[in-house]
Scaffold this motif. Structure first.
Motif, short mmCIF file in Angstrom:
data_model
loop_
_atom_site.label_atom_id
_atom_site.label_comp_id
_atom_site.label_asym_id
_atom_site.label_seq_id
_atom_site.Cartn_x
_atom_site.Cartn_y
_atom_site.Cartn_z
N UNK A 318 0.82 -1.22 0.00
CA UNK A 318 0.00 0.00 0.00
C UNK A 318 0.86 1.27 0.00
N UNK A 319 2.10 1.13 0.48
CA UNK A 319 2.99 2.30 0.51
C UNK A 319 3.23 2.87 -0.90
N UNK A 320 3.21 1.97 -1.89
CA UNK A 320 3.49 2.41 -3.27
C UNK A 320 2.49 3.43 -3.76
N UNK A 321 1.23 3.28 -3.35
CA UNK A 321 0.17 4.16 -3.88
C UNK A 321 0.32 5.61 -3.43
N UNK A 322 1.10 5.85 -2.37
CA UNK A 322 1.25 7.22 -1.87
C UNK A 322 2.53 7.91 -2.37
N UNK A 323 3.35 7.19 -3.13
CA UNK A 323 4.58 7.77 -3.65
C UNK A 323 4.32 8.97 -4.56
N UNK A 324 3.38 8.88 -5.54
CA UNK A 324 3.13 10.06 -6.40
C UNK A 324 2.69 11.29 -5.62
N UNK A 325 1.85 11.07 -4.59
CA UNK A 325 1.37 12.21 -3.81
C UNK A 325 2.52 12.88 -3.06
N UNK A 326 3.38 12.07 -2.46
CA UNK A 326 4.51 12.63 -1.71
C UNK A 326 5.48 13.36 -2.64
#
Length: 461
Positions: A318-326
């Motif tokens: 699930x960590x991968x899905x927040x990479x673009x936002x960060x």
């Protein structure tokens, strides 16, 4: 004169109609009330054979003003179409700095023809200005100004202005020089007109004045004109001898060029000197590809970091899905800080000596922004991602990792964004280079490193 685009279109159609029907007298009457810049715009819209016809219909002075407003391609076409006598008439009407600008932009064959038909004094003046570096004040100055002696009376000064003024760039300000041409004062036309005829120039002139030197940076001189609201600034050599003046119209051109160059650099484009639609595809490709190549290669660091933490990602996908936002938030935060600092540097509001003060301000701003964004994101992750979308992998611990990373990323991004332009300026580089694309690439790598380090500590990956 024409307030809407429709009116301009109607004007173009009217001119084209008069040209096609050879109604030259009516065409001349239509053009005469227009400003030189508007006629130049018309020439750009017309068939390439029409401008030289329009040019020949205008009075010599207006024709020269229109010629200056045309872009270099149209000027070249006109010069090639001029007879020798027409070319000489245009050159005789041009101010020296405008003639220099034209010579700098023309091909060698056209320059040779221009210099052949310029009078000896103009040719000498052009050569004198061309010897200065491109970005120096000397390269944008004109040598056409009114000079006076301090022993003259007001009546003598007015006679001199009437005699020499028609050939000068401006007569609003006259410059007082001694026998060795050193600048000792200046005098406005207002002061002259309000003084008594027998007053001596040395008694009424302004002795406290601001002057620039020939080798000063042209952008610095342009900003000085803007800062003090002067119409012109005297230019002196290293021995304080008056050699020219820089007028406000030249300063505006310099500032426009510098702003355009900064915008292009901030967008990772090599600066160009042609309008967008007149720049060829190959030239545009050459201007954009080097930076894109550099940024693409530098972005491989992001891939290396992701590969290094591949095991962690597999353990908590699930960590991968927040990479673009960060990454996106970090890039945007850095861009905000860099844009503000680059603008302040260009306006002279901050210097490298203000680095600590700038960093301290951006640190506090970053903490406020980061905490606010993290709080909103924490609520969003638990309320929307976990509850509404029923995603059980978005746990409070995962939300904590993302939000803590968000705060650290915003802080790092703003510190990088505010400090890199100042460091670039100190090292002699253009601060605009340290703008959005470059900073985004750095922040992307930093945000991933922070993200996985925080995840490792909180989630034990």
């Amino acid at each position: 004169m024409f307030e809407s685009e429709n009116k301009w279109e109607e004007l173009v159609e009217r001119v084209e109609d008069l040209v096609s029907r050879k109604r030259y007298a009516e065409l001349r009457d239509l053009l005469l009330p227009l400003e030189a810049a508007d006629i130049a715009w018309l020439c750009d819209e017309l068939d390439e054979r029409a401008p030289i016809l329009v040019f020949r219909l205008l009075p010599k002075e207006l024709a020269a003003e229109v010629f200056v407003e045309l872009d270099s391609d149209e000027q070249e076409l006109l010069i090639r179409g001029f007879s020798n006598s027409e070319l000489k008439e245009v050159l005789d009407e041009l101010y020296l700095d405008d003639a220099v600008d034209i010579v700098e932009e023309m091909p060698a064959g056209v320059v040779k023809r221009i210099l052949q038909h310029a009078d000896p004094e103009t040719r000498k003046g052009i050569n004198e200005i061309l010897k200065y570096p491109d970005d120096s004040t000397g390269s944008i100055m004109t040598t056409e100004f009114v000079d006076l002696k301090e022993t003259m009376t007001v009546a003598d000064a007015l006679k001199r202005i009437r005699r020499t003024g028609p050939d000068k760039e401006t007569i609003n300000v006259s410059y007082v020089i001694d026998d060795e041409r050193r600048l000792i004062g200046l005098l406005t036309i207002r002061t002259l007109l309000l003084a008594e005829e027998d007053d001596v120039i040395g008694d009424i002139m302004e002795r406290n004045f601001i002057a620039v030197q020939t080798l000063d940076d042209q952008e610095t001189t342009a900003r000085a004109l803007s800062k003090y609201d002067f119409l012109a600034l005297p230019v002196v050599d290293t021995e304080n001898r008056l050699v020219g003046i820089v007028t406000v119209d030249d300063a505006m051109d310099v500032l426009q060029e510098e702003v355009t160059e900064d915008i292009e650099k901030m967008a990772a484009i090599l600066p160009g000197d042609k309008p967008y639609l007149k720049t060829g595809v190959f030239e545009t490709w050459k201007a954009r590809t080097p930076w894109l190549m550099l940024l693409m290669l530098s972005a491989t660091f992001t891939g290396i970091i992701l590969t290094h933490f591949e095991t962690s990602l597999m353990a908590c996908a699930i960590l991968t899905s927040f990479v673009p936002m960060l990454s996106g938030t970090g890039g945007n935060s850095g861009t905000q800080a860099s844009t503000a600092v680059i603008r302040s540097l260009s306006l002279g509001e901050v210097r490298f000596s203000d680095l600590l003060q700038v960093v301290w301000k951006e640190l506090r701003v970053a903490l406020c922004c980061g905490i606010c964004l993290a709080a909103a994101n924490f609520v969003k992750m638990l309320l929307i991602d976990r509850w509404l979308l029923r995603n059980p992998t978005v746990t409070p611990q995962v939300a904590l990792v993302v939000c803590a990373t968000l705060i650290c990323t915003v802080v790092c991004a703003k510190l990088v964004g505010c400090s890199l332009p100042l460091l670039a300026k100190k090292l002699g580089f253009d601060p605009a280079v340290m703008a959005s694309p470059f900073i985004t690439t750095i922040v992307d790598a930093l945000s991933l490193l922070i993200y996985f380090q925080v995840a490792s500590m909180v989630l034990g990956l």
